[in-house]
Design an enzyme around this catalytic site. Structure first.
Site, PDB file in Angstrom:
ATOM      1  N   ASP A  77      46.412  46.931  44.034  1.00  0.00           N
ATOM      2  CA  ASP A  77      45.246  47.085  43.144  1.00  0.00           C
ATOM      3  C   ASP A  77      44.995  48.556  42.849  1.00  0.00           C
ATOM      4  O   ASP A  77      45.473  49.440  43.564  1.00  0.00           O
ATOM      5  CB  ASP A  77      43.997  46.476  43.774  1.00  0.00           C
ATOM      6  CG  ASP A  77      43.572  47.209  45.039  1.00  0.00           C
ATOM      7  OD1 ASP A  77      44.442  47.436  45.906  1.00  0.00           O
ATOM      8  OD2 ASP A  77      42.388  47.581  45.147  1.00  0.00           O
ATOM      9  N   GLU A 144      42.669  46.929  48.160  1.00  0.00           N
ATOM     10  CA  GLU A 144      42.432  48.017  49.112  1.00  0.00           C
ATOM     11  C   GLU A 144      41.215  48.817  48.714  1.00  0.00           C
ATOM     12  O   GLU A 144      40.424  49.264  49.550  1.00  0.00           O
ATOM     13  CB  GLU A 144      43.675  48.933  49.153  1.00  0.00           C
ATOM     14  CG  GLU A 144      43.617  50.026  50.210  1.00  0.00           C
ATOM     15  CD  GLU A 144      43.019  51.344  49.737  1.00  0.00           C
ATOM     16  OE1 GLU A 144      42.777  52.219  50.576  1.00  0.00           O
ATOM     17  OE2 GLU A 144      42.771  51.511  48.515  1.00  0.00           O
ATOM     18  N   ASP A 168      50.705  55.522  50.853  1.00  0.00           N
ATOM     19  CA  ASP A 168      49.428  55.588  50.131  1.00  0.00           C
ATOM     20  C   ASP A 168      48.702  56.876  50.490  1.00  0.00           C
ATOM     21  O   ASP A 168      47.482  56.895  50.640  1.00  0.00           O
ATOM     22  CB  ASP A 168      48.569  54.348  50.469  1.00  0.00           C
ATOM     23  CG  ASP A 168      47.318  54.255  49.617  1.00  0.00           C
ATOM     24  OD1 ASP A 168      47.297  54.869  48.525  1.00  0.00           O
ATOM     25  OD2 ASP A 168      46.369  53.582  50.039  1.00  0.00           O
TER      26      ASP A 168
HETATM   27 ZN   LIG Z   1      45.360  54.012  47.588  1.00  0.00          ZN
END
Ligand SMILES: [Zn+2]
Length: 480
Positions: A77, A144, A168
Site C-alpha cells: 500500500d 502498513e 522499507d
Molecule cells: Zn513504507
C-alpha cells in the site's frame, strides 16, 4: 526537465507498472491480484489472505536448493496525497510517473516508491531465474501506512524462516536492526471539588514545536503539558490558587504543543498571582536549554468557573503533573545515541471527577517497556488513580548475534569500501509486529534513498535504487 520516458531495466518496468495501478491503503486489491498473478505465471506457490496479504514461495536457484530460506518483505500500500490543484482520483487511477534523469517522481501526487520499490525488486526476482538466491518467502503486506494492519493480520505460521530482509527504509547505507515496541496508557486521577469565589484566569501555552513522540523524543522539544506543570508549581510556591481544569495535547504519539490551565485565586492574592506568573514567563524565555523561539505563554482573566478542585486536590494535580515520568528514560546499550525507552505525556484532560494523562510508552527492549509500565502503575495507584493499558505491540529487539546482519554488513563493505551505518529506530515498524510472531526473528531493514515520502514531493533517487538492487542481489548470492 521532467520527461515521461521510463527508466530502462526490469526493476523499473515493474516500478512503472505498479505506479499505474492505484494502491492507496485500503485499496490494494488490484495490486495484490497483479502480484499474485505474476507469481503464479512464473510457477510460484502463493498464499493469500482475505485482506490481500501475500506470501510467494520462490525455490532456491541452482546450487541454492538447500540453502536456508530467507524472507523478503515490503508493503504493497501507499499513502495517497496530492497537490491542492490536482484533480486526480487516486482511488481509480494510477499515478503519472515522471523523471528528471536523477529522480523519479509523480505529477502532482505521491509516487508510492514507499514501498513500490520493494515490490518491484521482488517481482523482478520472481521473474528472473538467472539471479542466484536461496529459497525465498516473499511477504507482501497490505495497509502498513494505516497502522500496519497487514503485518498484524498475517498468519506467520505460513512462514518457515526466521531470517527477514525488510526493504522499507529510506536512506541508503543505513541498516536498521531494531525498532521500538509501544503501549498506550491512560491514567485517571480522581479529585474532589469545592465552590470558589475569587478571580479566574486562563493560562495558555502555545507555539511549541511539537514533533513525533518516538523519533523526536530526544530532540529537546518541550512538552507543553510538562511546561504547564512547572509554571503551576512555581507560582504555587508563593501564592495559593485552585485548579479548575488542566488540558493539553491531542495525540498520544505527538509531543504536545499547546496546553492550558484555568485557575481561581482569592481576590486579595490577584496581584501577587499575576506578578509571580509573569516572573516565571520572563525567566523561562531566558532558559538556555529551551530552544523554542515561538513559545508563548498568555494569561487572561476568564469568567467564574463555579467549582474548582479543592486545595488538596489542586496540590495533588500539580504534584502528579510535575513528578510523573516523561521523555527519555534510558539510552540503548547497543547503539550509540539511540533512545531505548521513553514515554510521552501526549494528552491531558480534565472531567468532572478526575483528570487524565495519556501516554505513549516506547521501548526497543520489551523489558524496558515492562519496567516503565510498572513504574507508571505504581505511581498512579499510590495517588488512588486508575490506569488502563492498550494497543500493545512488541519491539524488534537488537540481536547480539546475527548472521544475517553480518552478511549484509560484509557485503556492503566489500561493494562500497566502507561499512554501512547500523542503527535502530525509536518508533514502530512492521518488523516489530513481525518480531512478535516469528520466534527468534533475525532481521535487517534497508532501502534506497527516498525523499519527502508521504507528500506530493516524494521522489526516489534512480542511481540509489539501482545500487540497492545490486546490493540486494549480492546479499542473496552471499546467503548460500
Ligand atoms: Zn513504507
Amino acid at each position: 526537465m521532467a520527461n515521461t520516458d521510463p527508466i530502462h531495466g526490469k526493476v523499473f518496468e515493474y516500478f512503472y507498472k505498479i505506479a499505474s495501478i492505484p494502491h492507496g491503503s485500503g485499496n490494494t486489491r488490484a495490486l495484490s491480484d497483479y502480484c499474485a498473478l505474476q507469481a503464479e505465471k512464473h510457477g510460484c506457490r502463493v498464499y493469500r489472505e482475505d485482506n490481500g496479504n501475500l506470501i510467494v514461495y520462490v525455490d532456491g536457484t541452482q546450487g541454492y536448493e538447500n540453502s536456508e530460506t530467507v524472507i523478503l518483505q515490503g508493503h504493497i500500500d501507499m499513502v495517497c496525497d496530492k497537490t491542492e490543484s490536482c484533480d486526480k482520483d487516486m482511488v481509480r487511477d494510477g499515478v503519472e510517473v515522471l523523471n528528471d534523469g536523477e529522480y523519479i517522481f509523480a505529477k502532482d501526487t505521491t509516487l508510492g516508491s514507499d514501498d513500490g520499490i520493494a515490490v518491484a525488486y521482488m517481482l523482478t526476482l520472481i521473474e528472473d531465474r538467472s539471479i542466484p538466491h536461496p529459497p525465498l518467502e516473499m511477504l507482501f503486506t497490505v495497509d502498513e501506512e494505516v497502522g500496519m494492519l497487514g503485518a498484524r493480520a498475517i498468519d506467520a505460521k505460513k512462514l518457515s524462516s526466521n531470517k527477514l530482509i525488510n526493504i522499507d527504509s529510506e536512506v541508503e547505507g543505513i541498516l536498521t536492526v531494531s525498532c521500538a515496541g509501544a503501549i498506550r496508557a491512560v491514567c485517571k486521577i480522581p479529585f474532589t471539588t469545592e465552590n470558589t469565589n475569587g478571580s479566574c484566569y486562563k493560562i495558555s501555552i502555545s507555539g511549541l514545536k511539537g514533533g513525533h513522540s518516538g523519533t523526536e523524543i530526544n530532540s529537546g522539544r518541550i512538552n507543553s503539558n510538562k511546561l504547564l506543570s512547572r509554571l503551576l508549581n512555581f507560582v504555587s510556591q508563593d501564592v495559593d490558587f485552585k485548579i479548575s481544569s488542566i488540558s493539553g495535547g491531542k495525540k498520544y504519539n505527538a509531543i504536545p504543543k499547546e496546553s492550558e490551565a484555568v485557575v481561581c485565586v482569592e481576590d486579595k492574592n490577584k496581584e501577587l498571582f499575576l506578578s509571580v506568573t509573569q516572573k516565571f514567563i520572563s525567566s523561562i524565555k531566558n532558559e538556555k536549554v529551551i530552544n523554542e523561539p515561538d513559545l508563548e505563554i498568555n494569561i487572561t482573566q476568564t469568567s467564574d468557573t463555579g467549582k474548582c478542585m479543592d486545595s488538596r486536590s489542586s496540590r495533588k494535580a500539580m504534584f502528579t503533573l510535575l513528578q510523573i515520568p516523561n521523555g527519555v528514560q534510558t539510552m540503548s546499550p547497543d547503539i550509540p545515541n539511540m533512545v531505548q525507552t521513553s514515554l510521552n505525556l501526549g494528552i491531558l484532560e480534565t472531567s468532572d471527577e478526575y483528570f487524565s494523562l495519556c501516554f505513549m510508552i516506547r521501548s526497543n527492549a520489551s523489558a524496558g517497556k515492562q519496567a516503565l509500565v510498572q513504574k507508571l502503575k505504581s505511581f498512579v495507584e499510590y495517588l488512588d488513580g486508575s490506569i488502563e493499558f492498550m494497543s500493545d505491540y512488541p519491539a524488534w529487539e537488537f540481536k547480539a548475534e546475527s548472521n544475517l546482519r553480518n552478511t549484509l554488513i560484509e557485503t556492503y563493505t566489500e561493494m562500497y569500501g566502507e561499512p554501512p551505518v547500523v542503527t535502530a529506530i525509536h518508533a514502530g515498524l512492521e518488523c516489530g509486529i513481525l518480531a512478535g510472531k516469528i520466534p527468534d526473528m533475525d532481521a535487517v531493514s534497508f532501502g534506497p534513498n527516498i525523499l519527502h515520502a508521504h507528500t506530493p514531493q516524494e521522489k526516489i533517487e534512480i542511481a540509489s535504487a539501482k545500487r540497492c538492487w545490486e546490493y540486494l542481489k549480492t546479499v542473496l548470492k552471499n546467503l548460500k
